[in-house]
Design an enzyme around this catalytic site. Sequence first.
Site, PDB file in Angstrom:
ATOM      1  N   GLU A  36      22.932  45.840  50.655  1.00 44.08           N
ATOM      2  CA  GLU A  36      24.185  45.440  49.973  1.00 44.08           C
ATOM      3  C   GLU A  36      25.087  44.676  50.950  1.00 44.08           C
ATOM      4  O   GLU A  36      25.759  43.718  50.577  1.00 44.08           O
ATOM      5  CB  GLU A  36      24.909  46.657  49.406  1.00 44.08           C
ATOM      6  CG  GLU A  36      24.155  47.355  48.289  1.00 44.08           C
ATOM      7  CD  GLU A  36      23.741  46.427  47.153  1.00 44.08           C
ATOM      8  OE1 GLU A  36      24.555  45.598  46.717  1.00 44.08           O
ATOM      9  OE2 GLU A  36      22.573  46.530  46.704  1.00 44.08           O
ATOM     10  N   ASN A  38      31.020  49.123  41.167  1.00 47.91           N
ATOM     11  CA  ASN A  38      30.147  47.947  41.047  1.00 47.91           C
ATOM     12  C   ASN A  38      29.404  47.883  39.715  1.00 47.91           C
ATOM     13  O   ASN A  38      29.335  46.829  39.079  1.00 47.91           O
ATOM     14  CB  ASN A  38      29.149  47.915  42.206  1.00 47.91           C
ATOM     15  CG  ASN A  38      28.239  46.711  42.105  1.00 47.91           C
ATOM     16  OD1 ASN A  38      28.698  45.572  42.115  1.00 47.91           O
ATOM     17  ND2 ASN A  38      26.943  46.943  41.953  1.00 47.91           N
ATOM     18  N   TRP A  61      23.956  41.324  50.732  1.00 47.90           N
ATOM     19  CA  TRP A  61      24.507  40.517  49.621  1.00 47.90           C
ATOM     20  C   TRP A  61      25.839  39.871  50.022  1.00 47.90           C
ATOM     21  O   TRP A  61      26.160  38.763  49.636  1.00 47.90           O
ATOM     22  CB  TRP A  61      24.688  41.377  48.360  1.00 47.90           C
ATOM     23  CG  TRP A  61      23.422  41.465  47.550  1.00 47.90           C
ATOM     24  CD1 TRP A  61      22.528  42.481  47.545  1.00 47.90           C
ATOM     25  CD2 TRP A  61      22.908  40.460  46.641  1.00 47.90           C
ATOM     26  NE1 TRP A  61      21.486  42.176  46.692  1.00 47.90           N
ATOM     27  CE2 TRP A  61      21.689  40.952  46.118  1.00 47.90           C
ATOM     28  CE3 TRP A  61      23.349  39.207  46.221  1.00 47.90           C
ATOM     29  CZ2 TRP A  61      20.926  40.225  45.205  1.00 47.90           C
ATOM     30  CZ3 TRP A  61      22.583  38.486  45.309  1.00 47.90           C
ATOM     31  CH2 TRP A  61      21.385  39.005  44.815  1.00 47.90           C
ATOM     32  N   TRP A 119      31.512  27.614  26.171  1.00 47.32           N
ATOM     33  CA  TRP A 119      32.425  28.775  26.219  1.00 47.32           C
ATOM     34  C   TRP A 119      33.428  28.668  25.084  1.00 47.32           C
ATOM     35  O   TRP A 119      33.830  27.572  24.710  1.00 47.32           O
ATOM     36  CB  TRP A 119      33.165  28.811  27.559  1.00 47.32           C
ATOM     37  CG  TRP A 119      32.265  28.844  28.747  1.00 47.32           C
ATOM     38  CD1 TRP A 119      32.056  27.841  29.655  1.00 47.32           C
ATOM     39  CD2 TRP A 119      31.428  29.924  29.170  1.00 47.32           C
ATOM     40  NE1 TRP A 119      31.148  28.227  30.614  1.00 47.32           N
ATOM     41  CE2 TRP A 119      30.736  29.509  30.343  1.00 47.32           C
ATOM     42  CE3 TRP A 119      31.181  31.212  28.687  1.00 47.32           C
ATOM     43  CZ2 TRP A 119      29.842  30.321  31.019  1.00 47.32           C
ATOM     44  CZ3 TRP A 119      30.277  32.014  29.365  1.00 47.32           C
ATOM     45  CH2 TRP A 119      29.619  31.580  30.513  1.00 47.32           C
ATOM     46  N   TRP A 161      33.479  32.343  32.901  1.00 47.70           N
ATOM     47  CA  TRP A 161      33.514  33.282  34.032  1.00 47.70           C
ATOM     48  C   TRP A 161      34.717  33.061  34.943  1.00 47.70           C
ATOM     49  O   TRP A 161      35.186  33.990  35.593  1.00 47.70           O
ATOM     50  CB  TRP A 161      32.209  33.203  34.837  1.00 47.70           C
ATOM     51  CG  TRP A 161      31.808  31.823  35.266  1.00 47.70           C
ATOM     52  CD1 TRP A 161      31.054  30.939  34.556  1.00 47.70           C
ATOM     53  CD2 TRP A 161      32.148  31.155  36.491  1.00 47.70           C
ATOM     54  NE1 TRP A 161      30.902  29.771  35.255  1.00 47.70           N
ATOM     55  CE2 TRP A 161      31.556  29.863  36.451  1.00 47.70           C
ATOM     56  CE3 TRP A 161      32.872  31.514  37.622  1.00 47.70           C
ATOM     57  CZ2 TRP A 161      31.682  28.934  37.490  1.00 47.70           C
ATOM     58  CZ3 TRP A 161      32.996  30.595  38.661  1.00 47.70           C
ATOM     59  CH2 TRP A 161      32.409  29.332  38.586  1.00 47.70           C
ATOM     60  N   TRP A 164      30.514  36.745  39.978  1.00 52.06           N
ATOM     61  CA  TRP A 164      30.853  36.279  38.628  1.00 52.06           C
ATOM     62  C   TRP A 164      29.816  35.281  38.130  1.00 52.06           C
ATOM     63  O   TRP A 164      29.421  35.301  36.968  1.00 52.06           O
ATOM     64  CB  TRP A 164      32.274  35.682  38.583  1.00 52.06           C
ATOM     65  CG  TRP A 164      33.265  36.759  38.263  1.00 52.06           C
ATOM     66  CD1 TRP A 164      34.035  37.442  39.150  1.00 52.06           C
ATOM     67  CD2 TRP A 164      33.539  37.329  36.970  1.00 52.06           C
ATOM     68  NE1 TRP A 164      34.772  38.402  38.496  1.00 52.06           N
ATOM     69  CE2 TRP A 164      34.496  38.346  37.161  1.00 52.06           C
ATOM     70  CE3 TRP A 164      33.077  37.086  35.684  1.00 52.06           C
ATOM     71  CZ2 TRP A 164      34.987  39.117  36.105  1.00 52.06           C
ATOM     72  CZ3 TRP A 164      33.566  37.851  34.627  1.00 52.06           C
ATOM     73  CH2 TRP A 164      34.508  38.846  34.839  1.00 52.06           C
TER      74      TRP A 164
HETATM   75  C1  LIG Z   1      31.920  40.539  38.681  1.00 50.40           C
HETATM   76  C2  LIG Z   1      31.935  41.100  40.083  1.00 50.40           C
HETATM   77  C3  LIG Z   1      32.939  40.750  40.966  1.00 50.40           C
HETATM   78  C4  LIG Z   1      32.936  41.234  42.295  1.00 50.40           C
HETATM   79  N1  LIG Z   1      33.952  40.868  43.140  1.00 50.40           N
HETATM   80  C5  LIG Z   1      33.946  41.334  44.421  1.00 50.40           C
HETATM   81  C6  LIG Z   1      34.985  40.982  45.319  1.00 50.40           C
HETATM   82  O1  LIG Z   1      35.897  40.212  45.008  1.00 50.40           O
HETATM   83  N2  LIG Z   1      34.943  41.510  46.570  1.00 50.40           N
HETATM   84  C7  LIG Z   1      33.927  42.341  46.993  1.00 50.40           C
HETATM   85  O2  LIG Z   1      33.937  42.781  48.150  1.00 50.40           O
HETATM   86  N3  LIG Z   1      32.927  42.650  46.162  1.00 50.40           N
HETATM   87  C8  LIG Z   1      32.898  42.197  44.891  1.00 50.40           C
HETATM   88  N4  LIG Z   1      31.877  42.549  44.059  1.00 50.40           N
HETATM   89  C9  LIG Z   1      30.713  43.278  44.609  1.00 50.40           C
HETATM   90  C10 LIG Z   1      30.768  44.814  44.568  1.00 50.40           C
HETATM   91  O3  LIG Z   1      31.121  45.258  43.292  1.00 50.40           O
HETATM   92  C11 LIG Z   1      31.731  45.416  45.582  1.00 50.40           C
HETATM   93  O4  LIG Z   1      31.495  44.858  46.859  1.00 50.40           O
HETATM   94  C12 LIG Z   1      31.535  46.934  45.708  1.00 50.40           C
HETATM   95  O5  LIG Z   1      31.706  47.545  44.465  1.00 50.40           O
HETATM   96  C13 LIG Z   1      32.543  47.479  46.691  1.00 50.40           C
HETATM   97  O6  LIG Z   1      32.480  48.870  46.782  1.00 50.40           O
HETATM   98  P1  LIG Z   1      31.958  49.556  48.116  1.00 50.40           P
HETATM   99  O7  LIG Z   1      32.632  48.983  49.296  1.00 50.40           O
HETATM  100  O8  LIG Z   1      32.039  51.027  47.928  1.00 50.40           O
HETATM  101  O9  LIG Z   1      30.445  49.056  48.117  1.00 50.40           O
HETATM  102  P2  LIG Z   1      29.129  49.607  48.826  1.00 50.40           P
HETATM  103  O10 LIG Z   1      28.132  49.827  47.758  1.00 50.40           O
HETATM  104  O11 LIG Z   1      29.426  50.743  49.725  1.00 50.40           O
HETATM  105  O12 LIG Z   1      28.617  48.346  49.644  1.00 50.40           O
HETATM  106  C14 LIG Z   1      29.012  48.085  50.999  1.00 50.40           C
HETATM  107  C15 LIG Z   1      29.527  46.662  51.111  1.00 50.40           C
HETATM  108  O13 LIG Z   1      28.498  45.737  50.771  1.00 50.40           O
HETATM  109  C16 LIG Z   1      29.074  44.614  50.096  1.00 50.40           C
HETATM  110  N5  LIG Z   1      28.549  44.554  48.723  1.00 50.40           N
HETATM  111  C17 LIG Z   1      28.170  45.584  47.934  1.00 50.40           C
HETATM  112  N6  LIG Z   1      27.695  45.111  46.748  1.00 50.40           N
HETATM  113  C18 LIG Z   1      27.802  43.772  46.805  1.00 50.40           C
HETATM  114  C19 LIG Z   1      27.479  42.720  45.903  1.00 50.40           C
HETATM  115  N7  LIG Z   1      26.945  42.953  44.702  1.00 50.40           N
HETATM  116  N8  LIG Z   1      27.725  41.444  46.278  1.00 50.40           N
HETATM  117  C20 LIG Z   1      28.249  41.168  47.501  1.00 50.40           C
HETATM  118  N9  LIG Z   1      28.568  42.131  48.397  1.00 50.40           N
HETATM  119  C21 LIG Z   1      28.348  43.411  48.059  1.00 50.40           C
HETATM  120  C22 LIG Z   1      30.585  44.832  50.060  1.00 50.40           C
HETATM  121  O14 LIG Z   1      31.154  44.195  51.167  1.00 50.40           O
HETATM  122  C23 LIG Z   1      30.685  46.350  50.180  1.00 50.40           C
HETATM  123  O15 LIG Z   1      31.900  46.791  50.705  1.00 50.40           O
HETATM  124  C24 LIG Z   1      31.879  42.088  42.718  1.00 50.40           C
HETATM  125  C25 LIG Z   1      30.872  42.439  41.810  1.00 50.40           C
HETATM  126  C26 LIG Z   1      30.896  41.962  40.511  1.00 50.40           C
HETATM  127  C27 LIG Z   1      29.783  42.349  39.568  1.00 50.40           C
END
Ligand SMILES: Cc1cc2nc3c(=O)[nH]c(=O)nc-3n(C[C@H](O)[C@H](O)[C@H](O)COP(=O)(O)OP(=O)(O)OC[C@H]3O[C@@H](n4cnc5c(N)ncnc54)[C@H](O)[C@@H]3O)c2cc1C
Length: 469
Positions: free
Chosen positions: A269, A335, A272, A300, A353, A376
């Site tokens: 993650e 997420n 990602w 859209w 989006w 998005w």
């Molecule tokens: C529509 C949408 C919009 C989003 N917008 C953002 C945003 O503006 N900022 C943001 O940080 N994340 C975003 N995310 C990705 C993700 O939802 C969050 O990073 C995550 O929920 C943060 O919680 P956590 O730190 O506990 O994640 P954890 O699961 O603990 O993951 C650790 C770190 O990995 C990164 N990460 C995790 N999942 C993703 C992912 N799918 N894509 C990219 N990086 C990821 C983040 O930096 C996160 O803090 C988005 C996801 C979706 C579906």
Amino acid sequence: MKTLYLLREDLRTYDNPALDYACSNGEVLPVFIEPEGLGGASKWWLHYSLVALMKSYHELGCPLVFRRGDPVSTVLQLATEVGADQVVWNRIYSPAGIGLGQELKAALAEAGIPSKSFNGQLLIEPTKVLTQQQTPYKVFTPFWRACRAGLAPAQPIASPTVKPLDGSVSSERLQDWALLPTRPDWSGGLADRWSPGEQGAQQRWRTFLGGVINTYKDGRDVPSAQSTSFLSPHLAFGEISVRQIWHETLNAIQEGRVDETNGNKFLSEIGWREFSRYLLVHFPEVIDRPFNPKYEAFPWQDSPDLLAAWQAGKTGYPIVDAGMRELWHTGYMHNRVRMITASFLTKHCLTHWQHGMEWFWDTLVDADIGNNTASWQWAAGCGADAAPYFRIFNPILQSEKFDKQGDYLRVWLPELTKLPNKYIHKPWEASEDILKAASVQLGEDYPNPIVDHAEARQGALDAYQAFRN
Ligand SMILES: Cc1cc2nc3c(=O)[nH]c(=O)nc-3n(C[C@H](O)[C@H](O)[C@H](O)COP(=O)(O)OP(=O)(O)OC[C@H]3O[C@@H](n4cnc5c(N)ncnc54)[C@H](O)[C@@H]3O)c2cc1C
């Protein structure tokens, strides 16, 4: 030697390459210039993150200087004012961040002031990871495989001893930047949930690495489980270094404190996040255009009423509404629920989006230009390595699967608390008697669905078909 250190998305002292370099070269003047374009929730976060950072710098015996204005001329003017011998910063990997870096370098060179920038934001330099054909990757899995094969990020650097600049430099007052909301102050829920700043970040990290990570792989999909790291806002503001996260996770796996499957899932993650920034560096146009250019022509429909209901958490679909209300109250959304709400807006409501992205940008404390843009576009089907457009999340099945007992729904939708589990995911299927027993009057206490799931799904598929033809 006097070094002006420009802070941006690196609000920490630990493992901060630009700060470390500045400190090893004599006196340091740390400067933060008010950024533009932040959303409301990010401004709230920034205020408290800077308060925390001021305290850290104060303890190091070095004042933090705040300035407002065009970053290039402000840095030039300040560097000249104090007679700086060089200017340093950590790079921001976004089109605007890269553009500013280039402008700064050129302007400083013209003024005869050397400058140096560092990677304090990513595990890898995006330009260093390419396919065998020397082109950028467009799909996550091979990108991450290539990264992992060649990934050797430097070990984290300890917080340095800072020697402040001799003499005083005027600073603006953080309070005058009015980053906090007033009239109304909607930030109570944010303050209850978060501790912005480096110390808060390290605390979250220790809690996660100390145990929670071992339930990550399965727990991360359950919105009520609190099984993720909650590091996203801390990472967005650079309050914790991704290199620290990387090395400490691998060490913990090696020492058997973290099991390999959970540890590697977590690191992917983090991967990602790298990939999202990588895409912005190689394809800067995706900031406001679909990665797949064919989607420029997607039909859209953009109904303002549907968008307003979605934003307010009043769609009549409990999992969507719970997510949107979690977002509004805490500046965060789980997420899995982000994926469901984004799919609902772009597919059930056929809304562009970018409208969803803008709302998230304004309301998320972790608003991140890379992750928000890529996610998005992924949800809308037009991004790199995206979910295909015809993959339409069913908000009822998703809710039943990932929030079986309705625990998450009951936190955010108190009006539905008394509904039996069988109906809490789809209140409109409950009989009058059941609704009455649960004190729910649909259309009064909780909205009827704003769109019919089956019809909306078909509408999205028809739009997709018409667009493909
Ligand atoms: C529509 C949408 C919009 C989003 N917008 C953002 C945003 O503006 N900022 C943001 O940080 N994340 C975003 N995310 C990705 C993700 O939802 C969050 O990073 C995550 O929920 C943060 O919680 P956590 O730190 O506990 O994640 P954890 O699961 O603990 O993951 C650790 C770190 O990995 C990164 N990460 C995790 N999942 C993703 C992912 N799918 N894509 C990219 N990086 C990821 C983040 O930096 C996160 O803090 C988005 C996801 C979706 C579906």
